[in-house]
Design a protein around this motif. Structure first.
Motif, PDB file in Angstrom:
ATOM      1  N   UNK A  97       0.876  -1.172   0.000  1.00  0.00           N
ATOM      2  CA  UNK A  97       0.000   0.000   0.000  1.00  0.00           C
ATOM      3  C   UNK A  97       0.911   1.218   0.000  1.00  0.00           C
ATOM      4  N   UNK A  98       0.837   2.031  -1.056  1.00  0.00           N
ATOM      5  CA  UNK A  98       1.769   3.158  -1.184  1.00  0.00           C
ATOM      6  C   UNK A  98       1.226   4.483  -0.651  1.00  0.00           C
ATOM      7  N   UNK A  99       0.115   4.447   0.078  1.00  0.00           N
ATOM      8  CA  UNK A  99      -0.397   5.701   0.659  1.00  0.00           C
ATOM      9  C   UNK A  99       0.653   6.405   1.491  1.00  0.00           C
ATOM     10  N   UNK A 100       1.442   5.603   2.220  1.00  0.00           N
ATOM     11  CA  UNK A 100       2.385   6.190   3.170  1.00  0.00           C
ATOM     12  C   UNK A 100       3.716   6.529   2.514  1.00  0.00           C
ATOM     13  N   UNK A 101       3.933   6.046   1.273  1.00  0.00           N
ATOM     14  CA  UNK A 101       5.222   6.277   0.626  1.00  0.00           C
ATOM     15  C   UNK A 101       5.383   7.760   0.335  1.00  0.00           C
ATOM     16  N   UNK A 102       6.468   8.334   0.799  1.00  0.00           N
ATOM     17  CA  UNK A 102       6.714   9.750   0.550  1.00  0.00           C
ATOM     18  C   UNK A 102       6.270  10.663   1.674  1.00  0.00           C
ATOM     19  N   UNK A 103       5.629  10.113   2.717  1.00  0.00           N
ATOM     20  CA  UNK A 103       5.228  10.953   3.851  1.00  0.00           C
ATOM     21  C   UNK A 103       6.492  11.443   4.554  1.00  0.00           C
ATOM     22  N   UNK A 104       6.557  12.736   4.941  1.00  0.00           N
ATOM     23  CA  UNK A 104       7.803  13.237   5.531  1.00  0.00           C
ATOM     24  C   UNK A 104       8.027  12.725   6.949  1.00  0.00           C
ATOM     25  N   UNK A 105       9.292  12.390   7.226  1.00  0.00           N
ATOM     26  CA  UNK A 105       9.686  11.960   8.558  1.00  0.00           C
ATOM     27  C   UNK A 105      10.830  12.836   9.049  1.00  0.00           C
ATOM     28  N   UNK A 106      10.910  12.980  10.367  1.00  0.00           N
ATOM     29  CA  UNK A 106      12.114  13.543  10.955  1.00  0.00           C
ATOM     30  C   UNK A 106      12.734  12.440  11.790  1.00  0.00           C
ATOM     31  N   UNK A 107      13.999  12.139  11.511  1.00  0.00           N
ATOM     32  CA  UNK A 107      14.646  11.121  12.328  1.00  0.00           C
ATOM     33  C   UNK A 107      15.477  11.817  13.394  1.00  0.00           C
ATOM     34  N   UNK A 108      15.214  11.454  14.651  1.00  0.00           N
ATOM     35  CA  UNK A 108      15.941  12.034  15.780  1.00  0.00           C
ATOM     36  C   UNK A 108      16.809  10.938  16.372  1.00  0.00           C
ATOM     37  N   UNK A 109      18.119  11.159  16.368  1.00  0.00           N
ATOM     38  CA  UNK A 109      19.026  10.161  16.922  1.00  0.00           C
ATOM     39  C   UNK A 109      19.598  10.704  18.231  1.00  0.00           C
ATOM     40  N   UNK A 110      19.469   9.931  19.298  1.00  0.00           N
ATOM     41  CA  UNK A 110      19.958  10.412  20.592  1.00  0.00           C
ATOM     42  C   UNK A 110      21.390   9.930  20.810  1.00  0.00           C
ATOM     43  N   UNK A 111      22.093  10.627  21.684  1.00  0.00           N
ATOM     44  CA  UNK A 111      23.383  10.118  22.144  1.00  0.00           C
ATOM     45  C   UNK A 111      23.092   8.911  23.037  1.00  0.00           C
ATOM     46  N   UNK A 112      24.023   7.965  23.156  1.00  0.00           N
ATOM     47  CA  UNK A 112      23.754   6.796  24.013  1.00  0.00           C
ATOM     48  C   UNK A 112      23.859   7.162  25.487  1.00  0.00           C
ATOM     49  N   UNK A 113      22.980   8.056  25.945  1.00  0.00           N
ATOM     50  CA  UNK A 113      23.063   8.570  27.310  1.00  0.00           C
ATOM     51  C   UNK A 113      22.138   7.891  28.293  1.00  0.00           C
ATOM     52  N   UNK A 114      21.179   7.099  27.802  1.00  0.00           N
ATOM     53  CA  UNK A 114      20.234   6.477  28.732  1.00  0.00           C
ATOM     54  C   UNK A 114      20.867   5.247  29.355  1.00  0.00           C
TER      55      UNK A 114
END
Lengths: 548, 145
Positions: free
Chosen positions: A213-230
């Motif tokens: 299902x390609x409805x979701x293809x192309x939807x914008x994402x923001x990827x947030x990468x954390x430092x390994x602090x937890x």
């Protein structure tokens, strides 16, 4: 029993070979039981309050013991699906739950000749989130192609940002819930970058085919990468909760883990305390709620620490594991041979992303008060941590509270009403605070009316219910229903006298020693005055009369 | 700075540390006339190119193109020539030049966040080889590689 076994294992390694299966069964059983205990709490997760609700006894004893000898290094990669009206690179609308393949065009289908055009709202959202996470922005960044083949990836590559993300080197601050010991934490954010989502792939139950299902293809994402602090499941889960709070405050995403608009992947490695080298990193996917983030991490720490303590550290391989909600454990995904080669190169169809000082400053100026700032301000206003965490959790509740204060309501009283009766009503009716008819102004009026002695606290609760359900004003309701408190002592005295006259038997019993009957008389007076008698005055005068 | 340009081409043609047994002399003797015509300015193949020879089998695998062993042998020098042609860029003096992220394009070319439904969905759907309403039917692929 399991903890005894475990202690035995730590001191007598050779015995380990005989008992591991027994132990693992116990561990699984314990975690499964934990699963059922926390089921009710998972349900409350789904409500608009995004707070963790796992009972403290879920952190069992053997985990505590493990954490003494071993340290877990945890980092989280979060994908935030933006709530823009259109997709990232084409004008197709996106609505969760639309019929499959109903919102597509040549661009998001990756048809030959179609070219991407960036949605300006995506840059705006990225800058907003970058600023809110205290990041340094890259005034010049670019898009890259991340190339791999998979049926839900129409173009055969994902447009992402590889070496020059739009934001980097930031941090997020949060407060751990009181039921887990509280405490303030600051976790680093490595980077934030823009990319597009893939479509949805559904595997048919039987058969050798799948469905796309390609409805979701192309939807914008923001990827947030954390430092390994937890360092443990609680910190990780609260980090995810704070990110959700943040994106909702900013209005860039609705942050629903259940809908898939907030997806978390956890990277975790375990090493003996004191060791400087990191352990082997394991990735965990398929986490659908904050509590599963917490539980999956606790499970994985136990699994890895156990292997390490048994001298079987080499059995921990760098891999991706799936969290299985049913059995409450992580399992190996199909093992990958070698690292992925995504053959990144700059996306030739898209120009550079250029930010100007003016643009960034404008956005910075339009940021709302962020959760961390709100919490600090509420603390300064004199509210306790419990109240602070509740009020700042949902931005709509915080706004309601702020408005009530602005209308003159006393801080602690407003907090109590909102956290008590209002919250209970919202939960029962499954509404958000924006949807009830009560306005912040009327809440302030209600509080003032109690303070001024116009109505009693009990009457106020009744009025509150009416205000929430039907609206209206406090003044009008008091008038219409004739709820003004009776504070004239002589009037109360008259009614008390009548009640005492009407109940000679009870009066005799009271005089004979049954002092508990004072409550009975008070109740009768209340009934006669339709609840309007001032309770304090009532009891004072009643006591006088009874003991005279 | 030339090396940066090379890294970019290196990124396209995935270089690995796999050591090929082909020597440079081999590539010099197999120069296809057709190539000579296309690459006009490339009169001599650079001797002892500092660029790694292409790992054509891996290249084909990542592009999901199946090649017979004899085709791998045949294509390696041809691809090597293309790489060497780009390799000329290493000679450019770039000490005083600021690296560019992208070749300059006119303006911002951004789009406003206004939804528009594509009018010819039927044509796209009918072009899908295996469409089982409402999904696109594909072979079952379990691992992402």
């Amino acid at each position: 029993m399991a903890s005894l076994l475990f202690r035995g294992m730590l001191t007598h390694p050779p015995i380990l070979d005989c008992i591991p299966s027994l132990f693992s069964r116990n561990v699984c059983a314990r975690y499964y039981r934990m699963g059922t205990i926390t089921q009710a709490h998972v349900a409350t997760q789904e409500s608009q309050s995004s707070q963790l609700k796992i009972p403290p006894n879920a952190r069992n004893n053997s985990l505590e013991r493990l954490l003494k000898d071993y340290e877990a290094i945890i980092g989280i990669e979060t994908h935030v699906q933006l709530s823009t009206l259109t997709k990232a690179f084409c004008s197709c609308p996106y609505n969760y739950g639309s019929p499959p393949n109903s919102s597509i065009c040549p661009v998001c289908m990756g048809l030959p000749g179609a070219l991407p055009v960036l949605n300006s709202k995506v840059i705006e959202s990225a800058v907003r989130l970058g600023l809110a996470l205290n990041c340094k922005l890259s005034f010049n960044s670019k898009f890259d192609r991340k190339q791999y083949f998979y049926p839900d990836l129409p173009k055969g590559y994902q447009i992402s940002q590889f070496d020059i993300p739009i934001a980097s080197a930031g941090y997020i601050e949060l407060d751990l819930p009181l039921e887990f010991g509280g405490g303030h934490r600051k976790f680093g954010i490595t980077r934030v970058h823009m990319e597009e989502d893939a479509g949805k792939l559904l595997h048919s139950g039987n058969g050798n085919y799948s469905q796309v299902d390609l409805n979701r293809a192309g939807v914008p994402l923001l990827e947030v990468v954390s430092e390994p602090d937890m360092r443990n499941g609680i910190e990780a889960a609260e980090y995810a909760a704070e990110l959700q709070r943040l994106v909702r405050y900013l209005g860039v995403s609705n942050g629903n883990m259940q809908e898939g608009s907030l997806r978390c992947d956890v990277n975790i490695s375990v090493r003996p305390r004191g060791q400087s080298e990191f352990g082997t990193k394991v990735e965990i996917k398929n986490l659908n709620s904050f509590s599963s983030v917490n539980r999956a991490i606790d499970f994985e720490i136990s699994r890895q620490a156990l292997l390490l303590s048994q001298g079987q550290g080499d059995q921990i391989v760098q891999e991706t594991r799936l969290w299985e909600e049913g059995s409450q454990k992580t399992i190996t995904m199909r093992k990958k041979e070698g690292l992925s080669d995504y053959r990144y190169f700059p996306e030739p169809d898209l120009p550079e992303v250029i930010l100007t000082e003016e643009y960034v400053n404008k956005i910075r100026g339009s940021l709302p008060e962020l959760p961390e700032m709100k919490r600090r301000r509420y603390e300064e206003m004199g509210l306790g941590m419990q109240d602070v965490l509740f009020l700042a959790n949902d931005v709509r509740v915080a706004n309601f509270f702020d408005a009530a204060i602005a209308n003159g309501a006393e801080v602690k009283l407003a907090a109590n009403w909102i956290m008590g009766d209002v919250a209970a009503y919202l939960k029962n009716e499954k509404l958000s605070i924006d949807e009830i008819k009560l306005t912040p102004h009327e809440l302030a009026e209600l509080i003032a009316a109690i303070k001024g002695g116009t109505i009693s606290g009990k009457i106020a609760k009744e009025i509150l219910f009416e205000l929430m359900a039907k609206g209206g004003t406090v003044k009008k309701l008091i008038e219409e229903k004739d709820l003004v408190q009776i504070t004239d002592p002589s009037e109360i005295e008259k009614i008390i006298d009548k009640v005492l006259l009407d109940n000679p038997k009870q009066l005799e019993q009271y005089r004979g020693g049954k002092t508990k009957l004072q409550g009975f008389f008070a109740g009768q007076v209340m009934k006669a005055t339709k609840g309007k008698a001032n309770p304090g005055l009532l009891n004072k005068i009643l006591l006088e009369k009874l003991n005279s | 700075m030339g090396s940066k340009a090379l890294v970019m081409t290196g990124g396209v043609i995935s270089m690995t540390n796999h050591i090929f047994s082909f020597k440079n002399s081999f590539s010099r003797t197999i120069i296809i006339p057709k190539y000579r015509r296309v690459i006009r300015s490339c009169s001599t193949v650079s001797s002892g190119s500092s660029l790694l020879p292409p790992d054509v089998s891996r290249l084909a695998e990542t592009a999901r193109i199946s090649l017979a062993p004899n085709e791998v042998i045949e294509f390696t020098p041809k691809i090597q020539q293309v790489i060497d042609w780009f390799g000329q860029l290493q000679d450019v003096e770039l000490q005083s030049v600021e690296p560019a992220l992208r070749a300059d394009m006119e303006g911002d070319s951004l789009r406003a966040d206004i939804p528009k439904t594509f009018e010819n969905r039927e044509a796209m759907i009918s072009a899908i080889p295996s469409f089982e309403e409402p999904y696109i039917k594909v072979p079952k692929v379990l691992s992402k590689e």
